[in-house]
Each structure stands twice: as structure tokens, then as C-alpha cells.
Write a protein that holds these residues in place. Structure first.
Motif, PDB file in Angstrom:
ATOM      1  N   TYR A  88      32.809  25.123  78.523  1.00 60.35           N
ATOM      2  CA  TYR A  88      32.382  26.044  79.583  1.00 60.35           C
ATOM      3  C   TYR A  88      32.498  25.325  80.918  1.00 60.35           C
ATOM      4  O   TYR A  88      32.110  24.152  81.044  1.00 60.35           O
ATOM      5  N   PRO A 132      34.835  30.943  76.149  1.00 58.27           N
ATOM      6  CA  PRO A 132      35.082  29.566  76.578  1.00 58.27           C
ATOM      7  C   PRO A 132      36.508  29.125  76.260  1.00 58.27           C
ATOM      8  O   PRO A 132      37.256  29.788  75.550  1.00 58.27           O
ATOM      9  N   PHE A 186      27.468  28.675  80.350  1.00 58.38           N
ATOM     10  CA  PHE A 186      26.993  28.214  79.046  1.00 58.38           C
ATOM     11  C   PHE A 186      25.640  28.830  78.701  1.00 58.38           C
ATOM     12  O   PHE A 186      25.404  29.269  77.574  1.00 58.38           O
TER      13      PHE A 186
END
Length: 673
Positions: A332, A10, A338
């Protein structure tokens, strides 16, 4: 087969990066994985129906297992035996993740299958109800998850949003979560304190946004090497050691606690203005340093929260790392990325646990046997025959015979004694007891060694003969190099042929191993050095002291090597010659000028120092009355410059209190009084 999960990286963002954080919070909502359906109003009949479903066969005495669906049990021992079974613990884990329990038959068939089928069944179960798995993973995570209007999902540590005792509702829309998250944009709520205590190390800091306003570190000797916290626990139980090291550690422990409490009490006003106080203190002694009697901090304070992840040794660098980690936000771009990352993190832990259990099972199966081993008893030793003791007439002491002793070794020992050769090792006795084959092999080895030694002795005079064969022209060239008046080798170099010139330049002197290039460099003749390098003298050849010509050279002849390298960069391997690098004439002149300036500056500094010394000596030769009249800012005793606030009595001024005391002692008694 185990499913390989993709590693999703991320984007990272800090809370104290105000502009980007405010952009991220636009259209803020709690992620769907953290929300359940809102509570519905149910009637009394539905509640009674749920209560009946929790009990089995109408048993109201609690003599049954509502998790596995077994009961009622005949006895208390049967019930406890069921709770200890792996089947029951497995169903408890499934219940935590919102899965239906397995029957005993399903559990046994799952165990009988291979690890592949077991993993497949688990993946099938998770595939049937992915939402429940995602909800269980999200609610048990140490971070809270939010979404914004761009459909981005970002994670924030729960410890900066709420205390463990505070219960924020996860039902409905999650308004309380949104309010706590938006409150972080206020500058006052970004003032955090981080305190860490461990193993005699203390580190603490108060941050305002991303800047450390106050910080302090401290270390003391409180744990003895290799013993850890064992001695502290012994002190608490009354069995305190009385050694000097233990008493020193005990004293340092008390001083360490007092010092930390003093630092925290000094920070009391700053800690009141902090919205969060995050701490890491494992153990009662470390927590007593932070939450002692006189400490302004209290565990009941909702601002005081423990760090949710492990940390390293408390240092200022580690405190800054912890602050950045707590303030970091993982972003994300989509919900799918995610979910992949969240399920991957939870699947790693479950696969680890499953692999450990399978390894334990595989280890236990081959070792299982009907024989019961009592671990409390020591292992029985294998009985061995003792050596029989006999007395020999030839030997003075007893002789021991066992299975490894060769036959007739007593006889060989007696023969050695008579011959005057005595050996104490059994290896020698074994060699003597072997047959003729071994003796013949030993004789062959000794003969080979003798031949090898003879060959070495023969080689030495041959080598000396080769070394002595040096041509007269080479000796003449060496003589001309050592001559103080000559500075050129043109006449002698013309006498050599083109094939012999390079070999003559690289011929080594047998006494010290120096070549003609070594000798010219040592004699400080740079012109000869350049002539030999052009003729083929190798600057990589080393003498008996393993010195190249540049290393052995005089300071005046070393620049000639660097000039030659600049003009002929590809002729030799200059890395092995230890020449530092090429040098042009302009660079040489600049370096020469730089060194001359340094010498001139050094002379000037020495002149100024000498003038200052003369002034000080002239000042010290004056009387005290003259020194007062002169009003020079120098110490009346040693002559050094006075500080801003000098030490003085009457009109006499001094640089230190020791000079003042010595001056008073030197004066007469009636004047010093």
C-alpha cells in the motif's frame, strides 16, 4: 445506515523477485498498528490496585463476573445462567476488541432500537477509539505489517516469518520482526516445501525461489462416492463394513499412506535443506500420511507450519498457486489506504455476523407462540372421514363414496356396462355426470376438429396443383442441364424475360426440391453454375434434404461457387449458402499444386516402404549362418531394427526377448540346447 467502505486494491510483489523485494525492505520498520507501548516499571501499589479492579465487591471466591460487573451470585445455577446470556457474550466480544463493557440497561436499549441505531452506535464506539480497533485487527490477522522509508505499508504472511509456538514481541520497536523479514532475502531461506493431502489426492513440491525443483502428485481410491470419511471413522470404532467396495477402499487407503511416506522418505535430504515446510492435511488420516512413524517430518519441528488459508483439491497446479500466494506481498502506498483496507476487511465479517443475528431474530418473532411443540413426538394427522362402502346390484365389486364423488355416478356406471362401454377413470365419470352444457361444449369441440381435418384434406390437392404448374421453359432448362453433351445455357436463358428469369432459376422440382442451380452443381457443370448465379440463382435455397447447392454439388463444380463469391462478394448472403469462402484463380492453383506435392510425397513414402519390405524379406529368407555373416542390424526372427543393446544368444541377435524365445523353440532340439 451501514457505512460503505472503499475497495482498495494494493500492488502485488513476490518474495523471490529479489531486486524489487530488496528495494522494498530499505528502511524497514514494523507498522505502528502492531506495536503497543513498552512495558513500564510499576510499583507494588499499582499492581494491587489493578488486581482489586478485576474483582467486584471484594469477592474472592470467583462467584462473580469480572467482564460484565455482576455479582456475587446467590447460586451456581444463577452464575451459569448469566454466562449463557447474550449480554455476557456481547461484552466478551467487546473486551476482545478493547472496548468497555455495556451495562444491562445499555444492552437492552441497544436491542430495543432498530438495526440502524445499533449500527450507528457501533460506528460511534469505533470512531471514539480507532487505534484500539486497528491494533486488535492487526494482531489477530494472519499477516504481519511493515513500513519502509517511502512510508509504504506491506503485508507478509506470518507463517513464513515464525511458527505459532514462537512468540515474537510486539512491544517496543519490533526488532525480532525486522530480522525475520530481512532474513528472507538470503537465497537459502527461499527454499520451501509445500505438501497437500486430501481425499485420496497427494501433491507436493520443493521450490527454490520461484522454480519447482522437485514435484510429485498421486491419487488413489480411498473414499466411496457419497459417503466421504464416514467409513474410515466406522473402521476406527470397530464397526467396519464387510462389502467388496469397503475392502478395496481399505486396501487402497493403506497403499496410499505407504506411497506418500515413501515419497517423503525419498525427499528426506531435500527436505532437510528447506527453510520452510508448509502443509495442508485436515484430519488424522491425512496427517498420518505426512507425520507417520517412519516419516522424516515432525510436528515439533519449527520449520513445519500449516497453511493459513483454505485450499482446493491437491494438484500440481494448486501447489504452484499456493506457493505464489504465500510468497506474495501486498504493498500500500500510504498508511491511510492500508487502514481503510484493514478496517474494511474486519467490518465485512462483523456486518455479516450482525446481519445473520438480525435475520434470526426476525424469523423467530412471528413464529413465537404460547404453544409448546415437542419435537420428539411425531405430528398428529388431521382426522378425515373414511369413504362409506356400499354394494350395488349392477356392479360386481364394492363402491366407495366420499365428498369428491359426483351424485348419481353409480347409475352412469351401470348404464355404461349395459351399453358395453366401460371406463376406469373417475374423470370420465365426472364428464358423464355433468349437465347438458358440458356435453354441448364437447360436441362443439368435436365439430371444430372435424372441420379442421376437412380443411387440411382440401388444402393438399391445392398444393399439388400449384406444384404441378411449372412452365415448359423451366422444364426445358432442366433437361438441358441433365444433357451430358451441353455445357452452356445461353440459348434457353435468352428466352426468359427479365422479370421471369430469377423465378425460373429458383423454381424447385416437386420430386426432390432441387433448383436449376442444384441440378447444375450435381451434374458437375461449373460453367452452367456461374451462368445461373449471374442470372439470379440463389445459392441459399435448400432442397427436401435441407442441402444448399454447394453442399449437394460435385467436387468439380464447387470451385465455381467460390470464384463467383470472390468476384461478387455482396450479391448473396453467403453465410447461409454454406460456401466456405471466396477463392481466386491464383489461390486455386496454389492449392492444386500443394495437393499434387502431397500426392508425390505420399507415393515416394510408399516406394521407400516397399523397398524396405523387400530388404526385410530378402534378409529373412537367408539362413542363420548367412545372417551372422551379413552383420545387418536387424532381428534374426522378425526383421525389425535392433535396439542399442539387443537380446542375443550365441551370435544371434533379436529385438525382444519373445523373438529370442521363439527362435530357440523353432530350432532343432540339439542345436537349441
Amino acid at each position: 445506515m451501514s457505512i460503505k467502505t472503499e475497495i482498495v486494491k494494493p500492488k502485488n510483489l513476490r518474495i523471490f523477485e529479489a531486486d524489487e523485494f530488496e528495494r522494498l525492505l530499505q528502511g524497514l520498520q514494523v507498522a505502528a498498528c502492531m506495536l503497543t507501548e513498552s512495558h513500564q516499571v510499576v510499583d507494588e501499589a499499582s499492581v494491587l490496585k489493578r488486581l482489586r479492579a478485576l474483582t467486584i465487591n471484594g469477592a474472592s471466591d470467583g462467584n462473580c463476573c469480572s467482564c460484565c460487573g455482576v455479582g456475587p451470585f446467590e447460586s451456581r445455577a444463577q452464575q451459569t445462567a448469566h454466562y449463557k446470556q447474550h449480554w455476557h457474550t456481547h461484552n466478551l466480544k467487546r473486551k476482545l476488541f478493547g472496548k468497555a463493557p455495556l451495562t444491562l440497561g445499555q444492552y437492552n436499549s441497544r436491542q430495543d432500537d432498530s438495526s440502524v441505531t445499533g449500527s450507528d452506535s457501533e460506528t460511534e464506539d469505533s470512531a471514539t477509539n480507532p487505534e484500539s480497533d486497528l491494533f486488535a485487527a492487526a494482531t489477530r490477522h494472519c499477516k504481519a505489517f511493515f513500513t519502509n522509508k517511502k512510508k509504504q505499508v506491506f503485508c507478509i504472511y506470518r507463517c513464513i516469518l515464525h511458527h505459532k509456538k514462537e512468540e515474537l514481541s510486539t512491544d517496543g520497536e519490533g526488532i525480532a520482526w525486522v530480522e525475520r523479514c530481512q532474513r528472507l532475502t538470503i537465497p537459502g531461506f527461499q527454499r520451501w516445501a509445500i505438501l497437500m493431502v486430501s481425499g485420496g489426492h497427494f501433491a507436493g513440491a520443493i521450490f527454490s525461489g520461484g522454480i519447482a525443483v522437485v514435484h510429485k502428485t498421486f491419487h488413489s481410491y480411498v473414499t466411496r462416492r457419497g459417503q466421504g470419511q464416514a467409513q474410515i471413522s466406522r473402521d476406527q470404532h470397530g464397526n467396519a463394513p464387510r462389502s467388496a467396495g469397503a475392502s478395496l477402499r481399505r486396501y487402497n487407503q493403506a497403499q496410499f499412506l505407504e506411497h506418500i511416506q515413501e515419497i517423503i522418505s525419498r525427499w528426506a535430504e531435500d527436505l532437510k535443506g528447506c527453510s520452510l515446510v508448509l502443509y495442508r492435511a485436515v484430519g488424522s488420516t491425512n496427517q498420518a500420511a505426512l507425520f507417520g512413524k517412519n516419516s522424516p517430518l515432525s510436528r515439533d519441528d519449527l520449520r513445519v507450519r500449516a497453511l493459513p488459508f483454505p485450499t482446493r483439491k491437491p494438484t500440481y497446479k494448486e501447489v504452484k498457486r499456493v506457493h505464489e500466494t504465500v510468497a506474495s506481498i501486498e504493498v500500500y502506498d500510504t498508511m491511510e489506504l492500508f487502514q481503510k483496507a484493514l478496517i474494511a476487511s474486519t467490518s465485512k465479517t462483523t456486518t455479516k455476523n450482525n446481519s445473520e443475528t438480525t435475520v434470526d431474530r426476525t424469523k423467530k418473532t412471528p413464529k413465537s407462540s404460547n404453544k409448546v411443540i415437542d419435537r420428539a413426538k411425531s405430528r398428529e394427522r388431521v382426522p378425515r372421514e373414511l369413504p362409506t362402502q356400499i354394494m350395488s346390484s349392477e356392479d360386481e365389486g364394492p363402491c366407495f363414496i366420499d365428498s369428491e364423488t359426483p351424485v348419481g355416478w353409480i347409475k352412469t356406471l351401470s348404464e355404461q356396462c349395459t351399453n358395453g362401454v366401460i371406463s376406469n377413470s373417475r374423470k370420465d365419470l365426472l364428464h358423464h355426470s355433468f349437465g347438458d352444457s358440458d356435453s354441448s361444449q364437447n360436441e362443439e369441440k368435436t365439430e371444430l376438429k372435424k372441420d379442421h381435418v376437412k380443411k387440411k384434406k382440401k388444402k393438399k390437392p391445392d398444393d399439388n396443383k400449384q406444384n404441378k404448374k411449372i412452365s415448359a421453359n423451366v422444364k426445358k432448362m432442366w433437361k438441358m442441364i441433365l444433357d451430358k453433351e451441353l455445357t452452356s445455357l445461353e440459348t434457353i436463358l435468352e428466352e426468359f424475360e427479365s422479370n421471369e428469369l430469377e423465378a425460373a432459376c429458383n423454381t424447385q422440382d416437386p420430386t426432390d426440391g432441387n433448383t436449376a442451380l442444384h441440378k447444375a452443381a450435381i451434374a458437375a457443370k461449373p460453367d452452367m453454375v456461374t451462368q445461373l448465379l449471374v442470372a439470379g440463382g440463389d445459392p441459399c435455397v435448400r432442397n427436401h434434404l435441407l442441402q444448399t447447392p454447394y453442399v449437394a454439388a460435385h467436387a468439380h463444380s464447387r470451385p465455381a461457387f467460390r470464384f463467383f463469391q470472390a468476384s461478387h462478394p455482396d450479391k448473396y448472403n453467403y453465410n447461409e449458402s454454406q460456401i466456405p469462402g471466396p477463392l481466386t484463380q491464383e489461390q486455386f492453383e496454389q492449392e492444386k499444386e500443394k495437393k499434387a506435392q502431397q500426392k508425390r510425397a505420399k507415393r515416394q513414402r510408399e516406394k521407400e516402404k516397399q523397398a524396405e519390405k523387400n530388404k526385410v524379406n530378402k534378409f529373412l529368407q537367408m539362413t542363420d549362418h548367412e545372417k551372422v555373416k551379413a552383420d545387418v542390424p536387424k532381428c534374426f526372427l522378425c526383421g525389425t531394427n535392433l535396439p542399442k543393446q539387443p537380446f542375443q544368444y550365441n551370435d544371434y541377435k533379436f529385438c525382444t526377448i519373445t523373438c529370442l524365445q521363439n527362435h530357440r523353440n523353432l530350432r532343432p532340439l540339439h542345436k537349441s540346447a
